[in-house]
Write a protein that holds these residues in place. Structure first.
Motif, PDB file in Angstrom:
ATOM      1  N   TYR A 126     -86.605  21.198  36.832  1.00  0.00           N
ATOM      2  CA  TYR A 126     -87.215  20.277  37.790  1.00  0.00           C
ATOM      3  C   TYR A 126     -87.730  21.046  39.004  1.00  0.00           C
ATOM      4  O   TYR A 126     -88.875  20.845  39.426  1.00  0.00           O
ATOM      5  CB  TYR A 126     -86.201  19.213  38.223  1.00  0.00           C
ATOM      6  CG  TYR A 126     -86.744  18.252  39.257  1.00  0.00           C
ATOM      7  CD1 TYR A 126     -87.369  17.076  38.872  1.00  0.00           C
ATOM      8  CD2 TYR A 126     -86.624  18.525  40.622  1.00  0.00           C
ATOM      9  CE1 TYR A 126     -87.873  16.196  39.823  1.00  0.00           C
ATOM     10  CE2 TYR A 126     -87.122  17.644  41.568  1.00  0.00           C
ATOM     11  CZ  TYR A 126     -87.747  16.489  41.167  1.00  0.00           C
ATOM     12  OH  TYR A 126     -88.256  15.633  42.117  1.00  0.00           O
ATOM     13  N   MET A 127     -86.883  21.914  39.552  1.00  0.00           N
ATOM     14  CA  MET A 127     -87.271  22.669  40.747  1.00  0.00           C
ATOM     15  C   MET A 127     -88.444  23.611  40.464  1.00  0.00           C
ATOM     16  O   MET A 127     -89.322  23.772  41.312  1.00  0.00           O
ATOM     17  CB  MET A 127     -86.082  23.457  41.309  1.00  0.00           C
ATOM     18  CG  MET A 127     -84.981  22.577  41.879  1.00  0.00           C
ATOM     19  SD  MET A 127     -85.536  21.416  43.157  1.00  0.00           S
ATOM     20  CE  MET A 127     -85.958  22.546  44.490  1.00  0.00           C
ATOM     21  N   LYS A 128     -88.497  24.166  39.301  1.00  0.00           N
ATOM     22  CA  LYS A 128     -89.567  25.110  38.946  1.00  0.00           C
ATOM     23  C   LYS A 128     -90.897  24.399  38.681  1.00  0.00           C
ATOM     24  O   LYS A 128     -91.944  24.837  39.155  1.00  0.00           O
ATOM     25  CB  LYS A 128     -89.161  25.921  37.720  1.00  0.00           C
ATOM     26  CG  LYS A 128     -90.207  26.930  37.284  1.00  0.00           C
ATOM     27  CD  LYS A 128     -89.711  27.777  36.132  1.00  0.00           C
ATOM     28  CE  LYS A 128     -90.769  28.801  35.731  1.00  0.00           C
ATOM     29  NZ  LYS A 128     -90.281  29.682  34.653  1.00  0.00           N
ATOM     30  N   TYR A 129     -90.853  23.300  37.914  1.00  0.00           N
ATOM     31  CA  TYR A 129     -92.086  22.694  37.435  1.00  0.00           C
ATOM     32  C   TYR A 129     -92.500  21.397  38.134  1.00  0.00           C
ATOM     33  O   TYR A 129     -93.685  21.107  38.247  1.00  0.00           O
ATOM     34  CB  TYR A 129     -91.991  22.397  35.930  1.00  0.00           C
ATOM     35  CG  TYR A 129     -91.868  23.624  35.068  1.00  0.00           C
ATOM     36  CD1 TYR A 129     -92.955  24.458  34.854  1.00  0.00           C
ATOM     37  CD2 TYR A 129     -90.657  23.945  34.461  1.00  0.00           C
ATOM     38  CE1 TYR A 129     -92.849  25.592  34.055  1.00  0.00           C
ATOM     39  CE2 TYR A 129     -90.536  25.071  33.653  1.00  0.00           C
ATOM     40  CZ  TYR A 129     -91.637  25.894  33.460  1.00  0.00           C
ATOM     41  OH  TYR A 129     -91.525  26.995  32.678  1.00  0.00           O
ATOM     42  N   TYR A 131     -90.806  19.740  41.174  1.00  0.00           N
ATOM     43  CA  TYR A 131     -90.661  19.658  42.629  1.00  0.00           C
ATOM     44  C   TYR A 131     -91.907  20.169  43.380  1.00  0.00           C
ATOM     45  O   TYR A 131     -92.346  19.511  44.323  1.00  0.00           O
ATOM     46  CB  TYR A 131     -89.405  20.390  43.111  1.00  0.00           C
ATOM     47  CG  TYR A 131     -89.261  20.337  44.604  1.00  0.00           C
ATOM     48  CD1 TYR A 131     -88.768  19.189  45.229  1.00  0.00           C
ATOM     49  CD2 TYR A 131     -89.674  21.396  45.411  1.00  0.00           C
ATOM     50  CE1 TYR A 131     -88.674  19.111  46.606  1.00  0.00           C
ATOM     51  CE2 TYR A 131     -89.579  21.329  46.784  1.00  0.00           C
ATOM     52  CZ  TYR A 131     -89.079  20.185  47.377  1.00  0.00           C
ATOM     53  OH  TYR A 131     -88.997  20.102  48.733  1.00  0.00           O
ATOM     54  N   PRO A 132     -92.493  21.290  42.990  1.00  0.00           N
ATOM     55  CA  PRO A 132     -93.674  21.761  43.725  1.00  0.00           C
ATOM     56  C   PRO A 132     -94.821  20.753  43.757  1.00  0.00           C
ATOM     57  O   PRO A 132     -95.613  20.737  44.692  1.00  0.00           O
ATOM     58  CB  PRO A 132     -94.090  23.030  42.965  1.00  0.00           C
ATOM     59  CG  PRO A 132     -92.829  23.506  42.324  1.00  0.00           C
ATOM     60  CD  PRO A 132     -92.085  22.250  41.950  1.00  0.00           C
ATOM     61  N   GLU A 133     -94.887  19.890  42.746  1.00  0.00           N
ATOM     62  CA  GLU A 133     -95.951  18.888  42.674  1.00  0.00           C
ATOM     63  C   GLU A 133     -95.621  17.618  43.455  1.00  0.00           C
ATOM     64  O   GLU A 133     -96.475  17.081  44.152  1.00  0.00           O
ATOM     65  CB  GLU A 133     -96.221  18.511  41.207  1.00  0.00           C
ATOM     66  CG  GLU A 133     -96.731  19.658  40.358  1.00  0.00           C
ATOM     67  CD  GLU A 133     -98.087  20.165  40.817  1.00  0.00           C
ATOM     68  OE1 GLU A 133     -98.961  19.342  41.138  1.00  0.00           O
ATOM     69  OE2 GLU A 133     -98.264  21.398  40.867  1.00  0.00           O
ATOM     70  N   LYS A 135     -92.615  16.990  45.413  1.00  0.00           N
ATOM     71  CA  LYS A 135     -91.825  17.182  46.650  1.00  0.00           C
ATOM     72  C   LYS A 135     -90.733  16.127  46.844  1.00  0.00           C
ATOM     73  O   LYS A 135     -90.470  15.690  47.955  1.00  0.00           O
ATOM     74  CB  LYS A 135     -92.736  17.198  47.886  1.00  0.00           C
ATOM     75  CG  LYS A 135     -93.853  18.216  47.826  1.00  0.00           C
ATOM     76  CD  LYS A 135     -93.343  19.601  48.122  1.00  0.00           C
ATOM     77  CE  LYS A 135     -94.444  20.582  48.397  1.00  0.00           C
ATOM     78  NZ  LYS A 135     -94.868  21.367  47.278  1.00  0.00           N
ATOM     79  N   GLU A 137     -86.715  15.440  46.462  1.00  0.00           N
ATOM     80  CA  GLU A 137     -85.452  16.149  46.305  1.00  0.00           C
ATOM     81  C   GLU A 137     -84.711  15.665  45.061  1.00  0.00           C
ATOM     82  O   GLU A 137     -84.879  14.526  44.628  1.00  0.00           O
ATOM     83  CB  GLU A 137     -84.557  15.938  47.535  1.00  0.00           C
ATOM     84  CG  GLU A 137     -85.112  16.541  48.814  1.00  0.00           C
ATOM     85  CD  GLU A 137     -85.241  18.055  48.773  1.00  0.00           C
ATOM     86  OE1 GLU A 137     -84.408  18.722  48.122  1.00  0.00           O
ATOM     87  OE2 GLU A 137     -86.176  18.586  49.395  1.00  0.00           O
TER      88      GLU A 137
END
Length: 165
Positions: A126-129, A131-133, A135, A137
């Motif tokens: 999730y954090m890699k793919y 979250y960056p899109e 945002k 938590e």
């Protein structure tokens, strides 16, 4: 020399949610048993349904329909981070060549207040793919998988009780 062919596995069933869902629980990708049973956390040793029924003070569901109703009655949405991947058996450690699910439909339809990861691998992916899109938590919870033997059922219930909003 024998060459093994690795296939791209595609997620075989849809997310569970409705307009009243407040919490989204994300796993990685369905296990072999879940793919065979055509529903989330189908392996008899996975403690997901035991944990949820306990913290929701509900009876342990048996059928797919009972499991869906437990989730929806308690404002819980369930899906997985991965849309497709290469995976050996059910081992999260073997996951490669990931494409992720689009969470937009769930997040725009339901009033999701918090997203939770069922285990470290779901959290990492999730954090890699994702979250960056988007945002949003995510909170990492210990995996309910039978492979996570370091957590007793009682300890899982203690950690997972935070999902009730």
């Amino acid at each position: 020399m024998e060459v093994s062919i690795i296939e791209q596995n595609v997620h075989p069933f849809p997310p569970i949610y409705d307009s009243k869902s407040k919490v989204l629980i994300l796993g990685t990708f369905p296990s072999v048993k879940s793919r065979e049973g055509e529903f989330y956390y189908h392996h008899p040793q996975n403690r997901f349904w035991k944990v949820l029924s306990e913290i929701c003070r509900d009876s342990l569901p048996d059928t797919i329909e009972e499991k869906k109703q437990l989730l929806l009655r308690n404002g819980i949405a369930v899906w997985d981070v991965i849309k497709s991947c290469e995976i050996t058996g059910s081992a999260d450690s073997s996951i490669k060549n990931v494409t992720v699910n689009d969470l937009e439909d769930i997040l725009s339809y339901a009033e999701i207040r918090q997203i939770y990861a069922n285990g470290s691998k779901a959290y990492q992916l999730y954090m890699k793919y994702i979250y960056p899109e988007i945002k949003r938590e995510i909170i990492k919870l210990p995996s309910t998988s039978p492979a996570n033997a370091s957590y007793s059922l009682e300890k899982l219930i203690e950690f997972w009780s935070c999902i009730l909003i």
